[in-house]
Design an enzyme around this catalytic site. Structure first.
Site, PDB file in Angstrom:
ATOM      1  N   GLU A  75      53.945  59.815  69.842  1.00 25.09           N
ATOM      2  CA  GLU A  75      52.713  59.265  70.428  1.00 25.09           C
ATOM      3  C   GLU A  75      52.779  59.126  71.946  1.00 25.09           C
ATOM      4  O   GLU A  75      51.775  59.310  72.632  1.00 25.09           O
ATOM      5  CB  GLU A  75      52.406  57.893  69.803  1.00 25.09           C
ATOM      6  CG  GLU A  75      52.021  57.948  68.335  1.00 25.09           C
ATOM      7  CD  GLU A  75      53.193  57.796  67.400  1.00 25.09           C
ATOM      8  OE1 GLU A  75      52.972  57.663  66.189  1.00 25.09           O
ATOM      9  OE2 GLU A  75      54.350  57.815  67.898  1.00 25.09           O
TER      10      GLU A  75
ATOM     11  N   PHE B 298      51.363  45.042  57.337  1.00 28.24           N
ATOM     12  CA  PHE B 298      52.164  46.247  57.570  1.00 28.24           C
ATOM     13  C   PHE B 298      51.607  47.041  58.747  1.00 28.24           C
ATOM     14  O   PHE B 298      50.428  47.315  58.827  1.00 28.24           O
ATOM     15  CB  PHE B 298      52.169  47.107  56.297  1.00 28.24           C
ATOM     16  CG  PHE B 298      52.905  48.407  56.457  1.00 28.24           C
ATOM     17  CD1 PHE B 298      54.278  48.426  56.651  1.00 28.24           C
ATOM     18  CD2 PHE B 298      52.231  49.620  56.422  1.00 28.24           C
ATOM     19  CE1 PHE B 298      54.958  49.619  56.814  1.00 28.24           C
ATOM     20  CE2 PHE B 298      52.905  50.826  56.572  1.00 28.24           C
ATOM     21  CZ  PHE B 298      54.277  50.811  56.770  1.00 28.24           C
ATOM     22  N   GLN B 299      52.485  47.383  59.668  1.00 21.09           N
ATOM     23  CA  GLN B 299      52.162  48.142  60.880  1.00 21.09           C
ATOM     24  C   GLN B 299      51.071  47.460  61.717  1.00 21.09           C
ATOM     25  O   GLN B 299      50.249  48.120  62.351  1.00 21.09           O
ATOM     26  CB  GLN B 299      51.754  49.579  60.539  1.00 21.09           C
ATOM     27  CG  GLN B 299      52.934  50.422  60.068  1.00 21.09           C
ATOM     28  CD  GLN B 299      52.660  51.906  60.045  1.00 21.09           C
ATOM     29  OE1 GLN B 299      51.517  52.338  59.827  1.00 21.09           O
ATOM     30  NE2 GLN B 299      53.690  52.718  60.252  1.00 21.09           N
TER      31      GLN B 299
ATOM     32  N   LYS C 191      40.628  49.487  60.622  1.00 19.68           N
ATOM     33  CA  LYS C 191      40.361  50.498  59.603  1.00 19.68           C
ATOM     34  C   LYS C 191      38.990  50.307  58.962  1.00 19.68           C
ATOM     35  O   LYS C 191      38.276  51.281  58.682  1.00 19.68           O
ATOM     36  CB  LYS C 191      41.450  50.451  58.530  1.00 19.68           C
ATOM     37  CG  LYS C 191      41.327  51.570  57.499  1.00 19.68           C
ATOM     38  CD  LYS C 191      42.511  51.585  56.550  1.00 19.68           C
ATOM     39  CE  LYS C 191      42.417  52.768  55.581  1.00 19.68           C
ATOM     40  NZ  LYS C 191      43.590  52.825  54.669  1.00 19.68           N
TER      41      LYS C 191
ATOM     42  N   MET D 105      69.662  62.089  89.687  1.00 22.67           N
ATOM     43  CA  MET D 105      69.322  61.135  90.735  1.00 22.67           C
ATOM     44  C   MET D 105      70.162  59.866  90.612  1.00 22.67           C
ATOM     45  O   MET D 105      70.564  59.272  91.622  1.00 22.67           O
ATOM     46  CB  MET D 105      67.824  60.798  90.681  1.00 22.67           C
ATOM     47  CG  MET D 105      67.332  60.009  91.890  1.00 22.67           C
ATOM     48  SD  MET D 105      67.523  60.895  93.460  1.00 22.67           S
ATOM     49  CE  MET D 105      66.024  61.884  93.462  1.00 22.67           C
TER      50      MET D 105
END
Length: 591
Positions: free
Chosen positions: A66, A128-129, A178, A496
């Site tokens: 993502e 959940f999530q 949702k 670097m």
């Protein structure tokens, strides 16, 4: 206020008469914003959206992480000027977007991020999530929304696009539960956007712009200091005219490269920590600093108290919060740079704003001084017969691209060498993570740019560290047939960090060695395209030519000198005229 063009009446009537889900309503809004592509990764609560995408003409590019969806949306936006769109599910999907969102915020890139959220009734229950996406992203976005009612969805989506790409651009997040995706309603078209608390001052104060023209006319050693705001506002044409009218030297920050063509005679180079001697000395010695669309970043100013000590400052920016934040200007102008530069050009051409003869003569001396600085310490890429110098790779990329390719950079030493040695003949060719310095940005950003510009030559120039942070996107490149030319500058280190440990930590190299880099030819072949590894200077030009001529993607792993450092360098805490040009030289001890 934003007005939308009237749509076909028959289509509009049919749309309004159709009962549609929140997911389909979202896609209808995206279509009205001329969105043609979403970069995303599906999950549980976004299943209704992806089910709607299944029968939609909307293109969806499935990334492999993502964070990279947001980086790809940024590459799309940076290379086109249009708003990029990314999508993720709730919980880990949304939290994985955060780095990309902050990256877009710091670089002023217009992105709309759509995240799914758990069912409204479950919010706050540790479902959940579930994550507090709205709270987590409040400080990492220009604005964010949690949509609780399907009837608010069209207004929110169109407001998000307006906010993302107006004023100072930035990311806007829309969190959608949702049940809102699943709810049914009639679509109500949005014809105007009106945000009473969101006021934009775009034209600039005419009196202040006239004063700026007078200050420029009186200046003997003026310097244009141009930042990323010039790219965001599409002000390149107006700035070129203004710079030529005044005939003053111009420097562009890391984010502003391409606003003035690199080959333009008035362009000097990039200033700052790894800027050129000429640019940094000009910043130090100018008597008027014309700062346009830039925020006086610490990587440019060095020790702020010693920055441009003799200069009066004109500061033009569309974001009033940037005016006086780091350096108090003598003349502030809040406005869109494209509009302000056009007005300034007009006023600079008026008879009362023509420099006097003594000023004209002083400017000739000023130009001579700047050219002398350029000759004293020119930016010249190092080339060796026995080992490939990283600067040599960059010089060959520049030779092949001739200033016309899109170059997406990761973060580190190679990023600075690209900024020093690659020409950009136009804006929106240079894509890099400036403010946040996000490793892993280069490859997914190139995915977004190549998706938006299928016929352009696109390079993803990455280090062996940053590349391995985004290596799953090779699958995205392959599955979408994106002909990105991936060039790995492989020095076996986090370059670097190693440079700083070498220079400032007595060469105590701690956790910077990168081992077990994959075989590039086998890695590319595993994804179905070509790749190779080279280590000899005589292989470099033919290998790059082969990569560019290949119709599909190509992975070129270039083994370079592991000890090479980026110079010039301004050490932390130093003034920008206190540059280091190379490693310390041994001092001869008298016998």
């Amino acid at each position: 206020m934003r007005k939308y063009p009237k749509l076909d009446r028959k289509r509009e009537a049919k749309t309004m008469a159709t009962l549609m889900s929140g997911a389909k309503m979202l896609l209808e809004c995206l279509a009205r914003e001329d969105v043609d592509c979403i970069f995303g990764y599906p999950g549980g609560v976004t299943l209704p959206l992806y089910d709607a995408i299944y029968e939609s003409p909307m293109r969806h590019v499935l990334v492999r992480h993502e964070e990279n969806a947001c980086f790809a949306a940024e590459g799309y936006a940076r290379s086109t000027g249009r708003t990029g769109v990314c999508c993720a599910t709730s919980g880990p999907g949304a939290t994985n977007l955060v780095t990309g969102l902050v990256n877009a915020l710091m670089d002023s890139i217009p992105v709309v991020a759509i995240t799914g959220q758990v069912h409204s009734k479950l919010i706050g229950s540790d479902a959940f999530q579930e994550a507090d996406t709205f709270g987590l992203t409040r400080s990492g976005t220009k604005h964010n929304y949690l949509v609780k009612n399907i009837h608010d969805l069209p207004r929110v989506v169109h407001e998000a696009f307006y906010i993302a790409n107006s004023g100072r651009p930035g990311p806007v997040l829309i969190d959608i539960p949702k049940d809102v995706f699943q709810a049914q309603a009639h679509y109500a078209p949005v014809t105007t956007i009106h945000l009473p608390g969101y006021k934009l001052n775009l034209d600039g104060h005419t009196g202040q712009i006239r004063r700026a023209a007078q200050m420029i006319a009186e200046s003997r050693q003026p310097l244009f200091y141009i930042g990323g705001g010039a790219i965001s506002s599409d002000a390149s044409e107006e700035l070129i005219q203004l710079v030529e009218k005044v005939d003053a030297p111009a420097v562009c920050t890391l984010m502003g490269l391409g606003a003035i063509p690199t080959t333009h005679p008035n362009f000097i180079s990039m200033p700052g920590m790894h800027g050129s001697y000429a640019a940094n000395m000009a910043m130090t010695e100018c008597d008027l600093l014309i700062a346009l669309g830039t925020r006086f970043d610490d990587r440019v100013t060095g020790r702020l108290s010693a920055f441009a000590p003799h200069a009066k400052v004109i500061h033009v920016d569309v974001d009033p919060s940037e005016i006086g934040k780091n350096r108090a200007p003598d003349l502030p102008i809040v406005g869109d740079l494209k509009r302000v530069a056009a007005k300034l050009f007009k006023f600079a051409g008026e008879s009362e704003n023509q420099p006097e003869a003594v000023v004209v003569e002083a400017r000739r001396a000023w130009w001579k001084q700047v050219r002398d600085w350029q000759r004293k310490h020119p930016l010249v890429p190092a080339i060796d017969d026995t080992v490939i110098k990283p600067q040599h790779v960059i010089a060959e990329i520049d030779r092949i691209s001739a200033g016309n390719a899109i170059v997406s950079s990761d973060v580190g030493q190679h990023q600075m060498w690209l900024a020093q040695f690659v020409r950009f003949n136009a804006p929106r060719l240079w894509l890099t993570s400036g403010g946040l310095g996000s490793m892993g940005f280069g490859l997914p950003s190139a995915v977004g740019a190549q998706t938006a510009n299928p016929d352009r030559l696109v390079f993803a120039v990455v280090g062996d560290g940053g590349f391995q942070m985004s290596i799953p996107e090779l699958s995205t490149v392959a599955s979408n047939g994106l002909p990105v030319k991936i060039v790995v500058i492989n020095n076996g280190y986090l370059g670097m960090v190693r440079q700083w440990q070498t220079m400032f930590y007595n060469n105590r190299l701690s956790a910077v060695t990168l081992e077990c880099f994959p075989d590039a030819e086998k890695l590319a072949a595993a994804y179905g395209f070509k790749g190779r590894t080279i280590s000899r200077p005589d292989e470099l030009a033919p290998a790059l030519r082969e990569a560019v001529d290949e119709p599909g993607p190509y992975l070129l792993n270039v083994i370079v000198d592991p000890e090479e450092n980026v110079y010039p360098m301004v050490p932390a805490g130093a003034a920008i005229n206190e540059m280091v040009f190379g490693p310390p030289q041994p001092v001869a001890v008298p016998k």
